[in-house]
Design an enzyme around this catalytic site. Structure first.
Site, PDB file in Angstrom:
ATOM      1  N   GLY A 194      11.588  51.147 -10.306  1.00  0.00           N
ATOM      2  CA  GLY A 194      11.506  50.710 -11.704  1.00  0.00           C
ATOM      3  C   GLY A 194      10.469  49.642 -11.951  1.00  0.00           C
ATOM      4  O   GLY A 194       9.266  49.850 -11.774  1.00  0.00           O
TER       5      GLY A 194
ATOM      6  N   GLU B  10      25.134  58.650 -14.155  1.00  0.00           N
ATOM      7  CA  GLU B  10      25.109  59.740 -15.128  1.00  0.00           C
ATOM      8  C   GLU B  10      26.381  60.570 -15.004  1.00  0.00           C
ATOM      9  O   GLU B  10      27.100  60.465 -14.009  1.00  0.00           O
ATOM     10  CB  GLU B  10      23.874  60.597 -14.872  1.00  0.00           C
TER      11      GLU B  10
ATOM     12  N   LYS C 159      11.977  58.801  -3.715  1.00  0.00           N
ATOM     13  CA  LYS C 159      11.224  57.544  -3.704  1.00  0.00           C
ATOM     14  C   LYS C 159      10.712  57.230  -2.301  1.00  0.00           C
ATOM     15  O   LYS C 159       9.573  56.781  -2.129  1.00  0.00           O
ATOM     16  CB  LYS C 159      12.116  56.401  -4.213  1.00  0.00           C
TER      17      LYS C 159
HETATM   18  N1  HSE Z   1      19.023  56.511 -11.118  1.00  0.00           N
HETATM   19  C1  HSE Z   1      18.164  55.562 -10.481  1.00  0.00           C
HETATM   20  C2  HSE Z   1      18.976  54.416  -9.907  1.00  0.00           C
HETATM   21  C3  HSE Z   1      17.124  54.975 -11.388  1.00  0.00           C
HETATM   22  O1  HSE Z   1      20.180  54.386 -10.052  1.00  0.00           O
HETATM   23  O2  HSE Z   1      18.373  53.553  -9.299  1.00  0.00           O
HETATM   24  C4  HSE Z   1      15.984  55.893 -11.582  1.00  0.00           C
HETATM   25  O3  HSE Z   1      15.474  56.326 -10.361  1.00  0.00           O
END
Ligand code: HSE
Length: 424
Positions: A134, A190, A205
């Site tokens: 992020g 989600e 990532k």
């Molecule tokens: N869903 C991811 C997280 C954020 O929980 O870190 C976006 O990659």
């Protein structure tokens, strides 16, 4: 004054954050970066969202072609998510010679080589700082901050959802299911949490970050992946009693031409810097031969933190004469000289139920010893009914040795291995 016209594809959480920053901070960016960035087009079907953000009607594109072909647009910000449509739109934009900025880690992890080839052919930029961790500028750090270094290790907590869940379980002793429900109620997880809890998000990532850190292609298929869905509060609390914290770690290591890349839950010592990274925060630890150790910490998700990374890419692209591409041969397959290993080395935590009778510890130690495994820490409690619970942490060993020893222990009549977790 350099001018950049931007089209934002998708005004969801991240796209909306980008719109907000670019409109509210236009003057600030002119003053501090010497670049005038204007939003010229947005692609969004939800009228309420367009109203909510106050996008002028004349800036709303009717379709992707209108956004991409707009002559005032030189940079496309892809925030629609998913892979198939995003790939198509990004390829369209690159073919049109437009620079693309995306935070779509799955898209980059799966199609980076194709997208980069297309970008180079059409002299377009392809930037994805927001795809990893992020708002934390880890990609810029790897590309522009530690060039002098050969990186031997990149290790991090790069998924906030799972870190929130594990922190809840550690602090409150709640079950995985309860912690997940809480994460959902706060909007961290989600409704289908599988990409996060099964480790896919972290694997995307890690594939990107380890490729950049080690200057060699690390395909997604080479990333070993285990999620957190089978982790129990019992293990977390037992580990805590031994002085450890459980985290979903993404680990990349390079030694010579041997690379290991893995995502799995692991215990870290409570005094390790990563142990203090709690809740939805992320952190990445690096080790370079010149700089030594460093750690970056911050928000790995969320509207404005992720938009902050996207805006930094827009500014970077606008203020550099030449586009930046990968430092390595960015094909879909890895370099032939690179060997990927899955025989990881490290310590392991085992939880066992054993018969509470004379000689059992000696038999256990003998089996472990047969595979060269030595015990570093041991705790025993009564399980009642003539059984004991054992929690042990080994000294450094290998994955293959642990797997062999565990399967041997399963075949005995005195020990049942309840769980095995790696210790980093
Ligand atoms: N869903 C991811 C997280 C954020 O929980 O870190 C976006 O990659």
């Amino acid at each position: 004054m350099k001018k950049v016209g931007v089209a934002i594809l998708g005004l969801g959480v991240v796209g909306g954050g980008v719109y907000e920053i670019l409109t509210k901070k236009r003057e600030f960016l002119i003053a501090t970066q010497g670049v005038d960035i204007s939003v010229e087009s947005v692609l969004e079907v939800r009228e309420d969202r367009i109203r909510e953000l106050g996008v002028p009607a004349g800036k709303v594109a009717a379709n992707i072609a209108e956004a991409v072909c707009n002559p005032d647009v030189s940079a496309i910000v892809e925030c629609i998510g998913g892979v198939d449509a995003a790939r198509e739109y990004v390829l369209d934009a690159l073919h049109a010679g437009k620079t693309v900025i995306t935070g779509n880690k799955e898209l980059i992890a799966k199609y980076w080589s194709e997208l980069e080839r297309t970008a180079k052919t059409h002299n377009a930029g392809l930037y994805f700082e927001a795809s990893c961790v992020g708002g934390v500028p880890i990609i810029r750090t790897l590309n522009d901050g530690v060039q002098a270094n050969e990186i031997s290790c990149i290790m991090g907590i790069i998924n906030g959802t799972t870190n929130f869940i594990l922190s809840e379980m550690t602090e409150k002793g709640v079950s995985y299911e309860d912690a997940l429900a809480h994460a959902k109620s706060l909007g961290f997880a989600e409704s289908d949490p599988s990409a996060d809890v099964e480790g896919y998000d972290a694997a995307y990532k890690l594939s990107i970050l380890s490729s950049l850190a080690f200057h060699t292609k690390v395909p997604l298929a080479k990333v070993f992946r285990e999620g957190i869905a089978t982790v129990t509060a019992e293990d977390i609390l037992d580990g805590k009693a031994l002085g450890y914290r459980l985290k979903l770690l993404a680990i990349g290591k390079r030694e010579g031409n041997t690379v290991e890349v893995r995502v799995h839950p692991a215990f870290v010592k409570e005094n390790h810097p990563l142990a203090a990274v709690d809740g939805s925060f992320n952190a990445v630890y690096l080790r370079g031969d010149a700089v030594g150790e460093m750690m970056l910490y911050g928000r790995g998700a969320g509207s404005l933190p992720t938009a902050s990374a996207i805006v930094s890419d827009i500014v970077f692209a606008a203020t550099h004469g030449e586009h930046r591409y990968a430092t390595f041969k960015n094909t879909a397959s890895p370099d032939r000289d690179i060997k990927f290993t899955a025989d990881f080395s490290g310590a392991y935590y085992l939880r066992l139920t054993v018969s509470d009778e004379q000689g059992v510890l000696a038999k256990l130690a003998a089996i472990l010893g047969k595979y060269g495994i030595s015990i570093a820490e041991l705790r025993q409690t009564s399980a009642g009914g003539g059984a004991s619970k054992l929690f042990l942490v080994t000294h450094g060993t290998h994955e293959t040795a642990i797997r062999s020893a565990v399967s041997k222990l399963h075949a005995t009549d005195f020990a049942k291995v309840e769980s095995v977790l790696r210790v980093c």
